[in-house]
Design a protein around this motif. Structure first.
Motif, short mmCIF file in Angstrom:
data_model
loop_
_atom_site.label_atom_id
_atom_site.label_comp_id
_atom_site.label_asym_id
_atom_site.label_seq_id
_atom_site.Cartn_x
_atom_site.Cartn_y
_atom_site.Cartn_z
N UNK A 69 -21.70 -11.22 -0.54
CA UNK A 69 -20.78 -10.10 -0.25
C UNK A 69 -19.49 -10.62 0.38
N UNK A 70 -19.59 -11.52 1.35
CA UNK A 70 -18.39 -12.05 1.99
C UNK A 70 -17.57 -12.91 1.03
N UNK A 71 -18.25 -13.56 0.08
CA UNK A 71 -17.55 -14.35 -0.94
C UNK A 71 -16.65 -13.46 -1.77
N UNK A 88 -33.95 -15.07 4.98
CA UNK A 88 -33.15 -16.05 4.24
C UNK A 88 -32.46 -15.39 3.05
N UNK A 89 -33.17 -14.49 2.37
CA UNK A 89 -32.57 -13.76 1.26
C UNK A 89 -31.43 -12.88 1.76
N UNK A 90 -31.62 -12.27 2.92
CA UNK A 90 -30.56 -11.43 3.50
C UNK A 90 -29.31 -12.27 3.76
N UNK A 91 -29.49 -13.47 4.30
CA UNK A 91 -28.34 -14.35 4.57
C UNK A 91 -27.62 -14.70 3.28
N UNK A 110 -14.24 -13.21 -6.01
CA UNK A 110 -13.56 -13.04 -4.75
C UNK A 110 -12.90 -14.23 -4.14
N UNK A 111 -12.51 -15.26 -4.88
CA UNK A 111 -11.85 -16.41 -4.27
C UNK A 111 -10.51 -16.03 -3.71
N UNK A 112 -10.07 -16.78 -2.68
CA UNK A 112 -8.77 -16.53 -2.10
C UNK A 112 -7.66 -17.14 -2.93
N UNK A 158 -13.73 -11.76 0.87
CA UNK A 158 -12.60 -12.53 1.40
C UNK A 158 -11.46 -12.59 0.39
N UNK A 159 -11.78 -12.77 -0.90
CA UNK A 159 -10.74 -12.79 -1.91
C UNK A 159 -10.10 -11.43 -2.11
N UNK A 160 -10.92 -10.39 -2.10
CA UNK A 160 -10.40 -9.03 -2.27
C UNK A 160 -9.45 -8.67 -1.14
N UNK A 161 -9.85 -8.96 0.09
CA UNK A 161 -9.00 -8.65 1.24
C UNK A 161 -7.75 -9.52 1.26
N UNK A 162 -7.87 -10.77 0.82
CA UNK A 162 -6.70 -11.65 0.79
C UNK A 162 -5.63 -11.08 -0.11
#
Length: 205
Positions: free
Chosen positions: A61-63, A52-55, A5-7, A66-70
């Protein structure tokens, strides 16, 4: 991320990306950065390993997102191309340092990863001296980051007791070793690429 998912994209140079700042992918990258101190506090303060695992999972997921949405929204930007790998590296180093303090991973493992980051920092400085921008994120480097970020929750759970720790430990350590090895190989590729660019600059002069 090419794999997670990189931008950045393999087809578009970082210099050809837009100058936009306020985009959804950038907001997700900033959110991921803000999660680093929260993760460290959860791990080292109250030792709330579950949260901490949740974070870490939300970071993964955000990683990807962000690339997918970009790509889908056409919101790739220079800032995003810098924020995304910066957030990844900060998570990896911060997590490993915290794991050492908690005796989750050996010191030598963290020393190798930190040495890799210091080497790439020197490479970045050398490139700047010769007028080159930062290297684009390599496919192998993003794959290694992806594996490590998914190994960390497993390592944290494996540090506990009970049947879950016993079951999760083998795949978690396998992912950590695999991801760490790829992380080092990707550094070699970055160095080789940087050496080629420096030689090109000297030849042009």
């Amino acid at each position: 991320m090419t794999t997670a998912g990189s931008q950045d994209t393999a087809q578009v140079s970082r210099d050809d990306l837009g100058d936009r700042v306020w985009t959804i992918p950038n907001a997700l990258s900033v959110l991921r950065l803000l999660g680093v101190p929260l993760f460290l506090w959860l791990l080292l303060g109250p030792q709330a390993d579950g949260w901490a695992v949740v974070v870490l999972m939300v970071s993964g997921v955000t990683d990807w997102a962000d690339g997918k949405l970009a790509r889908v929204l056409g919101q790739s930007s220079r800032l995003g191309a810098l924020l995304d790998p910066a957030a990844d590296r900060l998570y990896i180093v911060a997590t490993l340092v915290a794991f050492v303090l908690r005796d989750v991973v050996p010191v030598w493992f963290v020393a190798v990863i930190v040495a890799r980051e210091l080497l790439l920092a020197v490479v970045l400085l050398v490139l700047r001296v010769h007028g080159w921008p930062p290297l684009q994120v390599h496919y192998l480097g993003k794959a290694a980051t992806f594996i490590l970020l998914y190994a960390f929750p497993g390592l944290l759970m494996a540090d506990g007791t009970g049947w879950l720790a016993t079951v999760i430990a083998p795949p978690a350590y396998a992912l950590a070793i695999w991801g760490g090895a790829l992380y080092l190989v990707s550094a070699v590729l970055y160095v080789v690429q940087a050496v080629g660019l420096v030689r090109q600059s000297r030849a042009e002069r």
